[in-house]
Design an enzyme around this catalytic site. Structure first.
Site, mmCIF file in Angstrom:
data_model
loop_
_atom_site.group_PDB
_atom_site.id
_atom_site.type_symbol
_atom_site.label_atom_id
_atom_site.label_comp_id
_atom_site.label_asym_id
_atom_site.label_seq_id
_atom_site.Cartn_x
_atom_site.Cartn_y
_atom_site.Cartn_z
ATOM 1 N N LYS A 91 7.133 -4.242 -1.470
ATOM 2 C CA LYS A 91 6.085 -5.214 -1.817
ATOM 3 C C LYS A 91 6.583 -6.608 -1.432
ATOM 4 O O LYS A 91 7.501 -6.730 -0.635
ATOM 5 C CB LYS A 91 5.753 -5.104 -3.304
ATOM 6 C CG LYS A 91 5.224 -3.729 -3.708
ATOM 7 C CD LYS A 91 3.899 -3.405 -3.046
ATOM 8 C CE LYS A 91 3.382 -2.032 -3.427
ATOM 9 N NZ LYS A 91 2.184 -1.658 -2.680
ATOM 10 N N GLN A 117 -3.771 0.430 1.649
ATOM 11 C CA GLN A 117 -3.815 -0.423 2.855
ATOM 12 C C GLN A 117 -3.802 0.430 4.112
ATOM 13 O O GLN A 117 -4.546 0.173 5.054
ATOM 14 C CB GLN A 117 -2.638 -1.403 2.840
ATOM 15 C CG GLN A 117 -2.779 -2.426 1.727
ATOM 16 C CD GLN A 117 -1.619 -3.385 1.626
ATOM 17 O OE1 GLN A 117 -0.638 -3.270 2.367
ATOM 18 N NE2 GLN A 117 -1.729 -4.333 0.718
ATOM 19 N N ARG A 169 -11.732 -7.674 1.130
ATOM 20 C CA ARG A 169 -12.638 -6.718 1.789
ATOM 21 C C ARG A 169 -14.036 -7.296 1.946
ATOM 22 O O ARG A 169 -14.757 -6.954 2.882
ATOM 23 C CB ARG A 169 -12.648 -5.400 1.009
ATOM 24 C CG ARG A 169 -11.347 -4.582 1.207
ATOM 25 C CD ARG A 169 -11.145 -3.599 0.104
ATOM 26 N NE ARG A 169 -10.052 -2.656 0.300
ATOM 27 C CZ ARG A 169 -8.756 -2.890 0.017
ATOM 28 N NH1 ARG A 169 -8.387 -4.077 -0.445
ATOM 29 N NH2 ARG A 169 -7.841 -1.959 0.210
ATOM 30 N N SER A 221 -1.063 4.899 0.026
ATOM 31 C CA SER A 221 -1.260 3.473 0.273
ATOM 32 C C SER A 221 -2.717 3.201 0.631
ATOM 33 O O SER A 221 -3.229 3.699 1.633
ATOM 34 C CB SER A 221 -0.364 3.003 1.422
ATOM 35 O OG SER A 221 -0.843 1.778 1.935
ATOM 36 N N ASP A 234 0.730 -2.414 -8.863
ATOM 37 C CA ASP A 234 1.000 -3.857 -8.939
ATOM 38 C C ASP A 234 1.259 -4.329 -10.367
ATOM 39 O O ASP A 234 1.683 -5.467 -10.587
ATOM 40 C CB ASP A 234 -0.170 -4.643 -8.329
ATOM 41 C CG ASP A 234 -0.339 -4.322 -6.849
ATOM 42 O OD1 ASP A 234 0.647 -3.864 -6.223
ATOM 43 O OD2 ASP A 234 -1.454 -4.516 -6.314
ATOM 44 N N ARG A 288 8.228 -6.624 5.523
ATOM 45 C CA ARG A 288 7.450 -5.471 5.031
ATOM 46 C C ARG A 288 7.126 -4.506 6.175
ATOM 47 O O ARG A 288 6.796 -4.932 7.284
ATOM 48 C CB ARG A 288 6.188 -5.968 4.309
ATOM 49 C CG ARG A 288 6.592 -6.751 3.060
ATOM 50 C CD ARG A 288 5.418 -7.288 2.304
ATOM 51 N NE ARG A 288 4.632 -6.249 1.672
ATOM 52 C CZ ARG A 288 3.517 -6.494 0.985
ATOM 53 N NH1 ARG A 288 3.072 -7.740 0.859
ATOM 54 N NH2 ARG A 288 2.854 -5.509 0.429
ATOM 55 N N ARG A 311 3.646 -11.831 -8.579
ATOM 56 C CA ARG A 311 3.610 -10.973 -9.785
ATOM 57 C C ARG A 311 4.897 -11.108 -10.597
ATOM 58 O O ARG A 311 4.871 -10.992 -11.823
ATOM 59 C CB ARG A 311 3.337 -9.516 -9.404
ATOM 60 C CG ARG A 311 2.021 -9.378 -8.630
ATOM 61 C CD ARG A 311 1.256 -8.136 -8.888
ATOM 62 N NE ARG A 311 0.128 -8.094 -7.973
ATOM 63 C CZ ARG A 311 -1.069 -8.645 -8.214
ATOM 64 N NH1 ARG A 311 -1.301 -9.269 -9.344
ATOM 65 N NH2 ARG A 311 -2.046 -8.573 -7.319
HETATM 66 O O1 SPQ Z 1 -1.693 -7.681 -0.171
HETATM 67 P P1 SPQ Z 1 -0.324 -7.415 -0.689
HETATM 68 O O2 SPQ Z 1 0.595 -8.549 -0.360
HETATM 69 O O3 SPQ Z 1 0.236 -6.105 -0.246
HETATM 70 O O4 SPQ Z 1 -0.472 -7.382 -2.293
HETATM 71 C C1 SPQ Z 1 -0.114 -6.457 -3.330
HETATM 72 C C2 SPQ Z 1 -0.038 -7.331 -4.639
HETATM 73 O O5 SPQ Z 1 0.863 -7.191 -5.464
HETATM 74 O O6 SPQ Z 1 -0.961 -8.121 -4.810
HETATM 75 C C3 SPQ Z 1 1.186 -5.680 -3.092
HETATM 76 F F1 SPQ Z 1 2.222 -6.349 -2.979
HETATM 77 O O7 SPQ Z 1 -1.177 -5.522 -3.591
HETATM 78 C C4 SPQ Z 1 -1.555 -4.439 -2.729
HETATM 79 C C5 SPQ Z 1 -1.292 -3.115 -3.444
HETATM 80 O O8 SPQ Z 1 0.050 -2.974 -3.827
HETATM 81 C C6 SPQ Z 1 -3.022 -4.585 -2.432
HETATM 82 C C7 SPQ Z 1 -3.652 -3.338 -1.917
HETATM 83 C C8 SPQ Z 1 -5.013 -3.394 -1.319
HETATM 84 O O9 SPQ Z 1 -5.748 -4.364 -1.545
HETATM 85 O O10 SPQ Z 1 -5.356 -2.426 -0.613
HETATM 86 C C9 SPQ Z 1 -3.040 -2.098 -2.029
HETATM 87 C C10 SPQ Z 1 -1.690 -1.919 -2.588
HETATM 88 O O11 SPQ Z 1 -0.765 -1.792 -1.522
HETATM 89 P P2 SPQ Z 1 -0.450 -0.385 -0.818
HETATM 90 O O12 SPQ Z 1 0.682 -0.673 0.131
HETATM 91 O O13 SPQ Z 1 -0.052 0.550 -1.914
HETATM 92 O O14 SPQ Z 1 -1.643 0.060 -0.103
#
Ligand code: SPQ
Length: 429
Positions: free
Chosen positions: A343, A170, A28, A168, A316, A123, A389
């Site tokens: 994930k 993200q 970010r 989520s 995570d 994904r 992880r």
């Molecule tokens: O970035 P990525 O690959 O999705 O990474 C993971 C991780 O384990 O490092 C998930 F696999 O973290 C995400 C987390 O699960 C990072 C994240 C963020 O920075 O906003 C949010 C989470 O995902 P989500 O889908 O719940 O929003």
């Protein structure tokens, strides 16, 4: 693919580690530095592969980003300063990069295409492409916009009024980033509170965002201004050493500079509930992201139930919590965690499959897993399945294994913790 002989039969872990920069906040910091006006300086940036993919994408969008020794200098020219990329934007293994980037690109009046590695190709992207299309972006992708490669032709956006179907960060962040470019005020409602680093970034960059329980309100057309960011250590990385310190006999481990944002500290709550000998020394309250040190000692643990609105605060950390539960007396139930299936791997399947190989008593359920403790771990050949992880969890599990243990595909770990093994080895006496 390589294989690594892991350290086994460890009698104690002792020492101090400074936890590397938070992955979510590092991503970010690059994104907000790029869409703000003026210079942003970032310290303690995580040089993991995922965050380097974010830098590479923003350079292709015309942003000047200088990087050396965990320090970044970003010259932002606002959303309008981003230019149509002449190359495909490759996000590597990073879900955060692709989903947040889509929110930014949805409002840009040009064409771009996004690809990632094999895991990213599996994904789900409709959770972001559907709401962004409703706002006015033209987005397509493999299988009706569901998977990469994704193409986006952005443009003028209507404000968002959206209730997220899944908890989520993200998806929420992609919609906030699109909302910042929309003509009017957007309202985003999340089913459960998720990590709020995007919201905190907006404030840090001089913008405005309002939060009322799970409802987030953001105005379009705000001008963000470059700033200075210090990235706290990643609690998701610290989690591996918290668990290692708790389960290896005769241990005392100090973890310095850990981010203690309350939307991320679910692991601390669970460990305390399980009886862990864990001390928190919080730094003076910072309005950006709280930071502190954690001290963990070998602990007598008991099983617990992990569920409900705690899940997004430790999503995570579930692979390493599963290992912790194998060393707790009694049964641990993890539920409401279907999101684990989408994930880097299906983390319900990979955790259960790999821990079973080592002799753990663990079963998969539809929305989580059930773990019976306390069980000795034997050893054998395990695999990260390309998931950082899972790789780190197995390296910590091996410390308890009585027999030789090898990890296939340890390289995956560099996505979020490039010096993980240096840190682990520094604690082994
Ligand atoms: O970035 P990525 O690959 O999705 O990474 C993971 C991780 O384990 O490092 C998930 F696999 O973290 C995400 C987390 O699960 C990072 C994240 C963020 O920075 O906003 C949010 C989470 O995902 P989500 O889908 O719940 O929003």
């Amino acid at each position: 693919m390589t294989s690594l002989k892991l350290k086994t039969n460890i009698t104690s872990l002792n020492g101090e580690i400074t936890i590397p920069g938070d992955k979510s906040i590092s991503h970010r910091s690059v994104m907000f530095g790029s869409i703000a006006h003026g210079e942003t300086k970032v310290s303690n940036f995580l040089p993991g592969e995922d965050c380097l993919s974010t830098i590479s994408c923003f350079r292709k969008l015309g942003v000047t980003i200088e990087e050396s020794d965990g320090q970044l200098r970003i010259i932002g020219k606002g959303f309008e300063g981003l230019i149509e990329p002449t190359e495909v934007l490759d996000v590597g293994n990073s879900g955060t990069t692709i989903r947040l980037l889509m929110g930014i690109l949805a409002g840009r009046p040009f064409f771009s295409s996004l690809v990632g590695d094999e895991s990213i190709g599996k994904r789900p992207m409709t959770r972001v492409t559907n709401p962004l299309s409703e706002l006015g972006a033209r987005i397509d992708g493999r299988k009706n916009g569901s998977f990469t490669p994704i193409s986006i032709r952005g443009g003028e956006l209507k404000p968002v009024n959206y209730q997220l179907p899944v908890a989520s960060a993200q998806v929420k962040s992609a919609l906030i980033l699109a909302g910042l470019q929309a003509d009017g005020q957007s309202v985003i409602i999340e089913p459960e509170e998720t990590r709020d680093h995007t919201e905190r970034m907006i404030i840090k960059f001089g913008g405005e965002i309002h939060k009322d329980n799970q409802q987030i309100i953001v105005k379009g057309g705000q001008k963000l201004t470059g700033t200075t960011i210090h990235v706290p250590g990643d609690i998701s990385s610290a989690a591996f050493f918290l668990v290692a310190g708790a389960i290896i006999p005769g241990s005392e481990v100090v973890l310095k500079n850990v981010g203690l944002n309350p939307t991320r500290t679910g692991i601390i709550e669970v460990m305390q509930k399980m009886g862990a000998d864990l001390k928190i020394v919080q730094d003076e309250e910072s309005s950006f992201e709280p930071i502190g040190d954690l001290i963990i000692k070998t602990s007598n643990l008991k099983g617990t139930v992990v569920e409900g609105d705690l899940i997004p605060k430790l999503i995570d950390e579930i692979p390493i919590i599963a290992l912790l539960a194998t060393q707790a007396e009694g049964t641990t139930i993890i539920k409401d965690a279907e999101e684990l299936k989408v994930k880097e791997t299906n983390r319900i399947d990979t955790v259960v499959h790999e821990l079973k190989k080592l002799g753990a008593k663990i079963e998969a359920t539809d929305d989580g897993m059930i773990i019976h403790g306390k069980s000795p771990l034997n050893g054998g050949t395990v695999s990260s399945h390309g998931d950082h992880r899972i790789g780190m969890m197995l390296a910590i599990a091996a410390l308890l294994c009585e027999e030789k243990t090898e990890l296939d595909n340890p390289e995956a770990i560099s996505v979020s913790y490039p010096n993980f093994f240096d840190h682990l080895n520094s604690l082994i006496n």
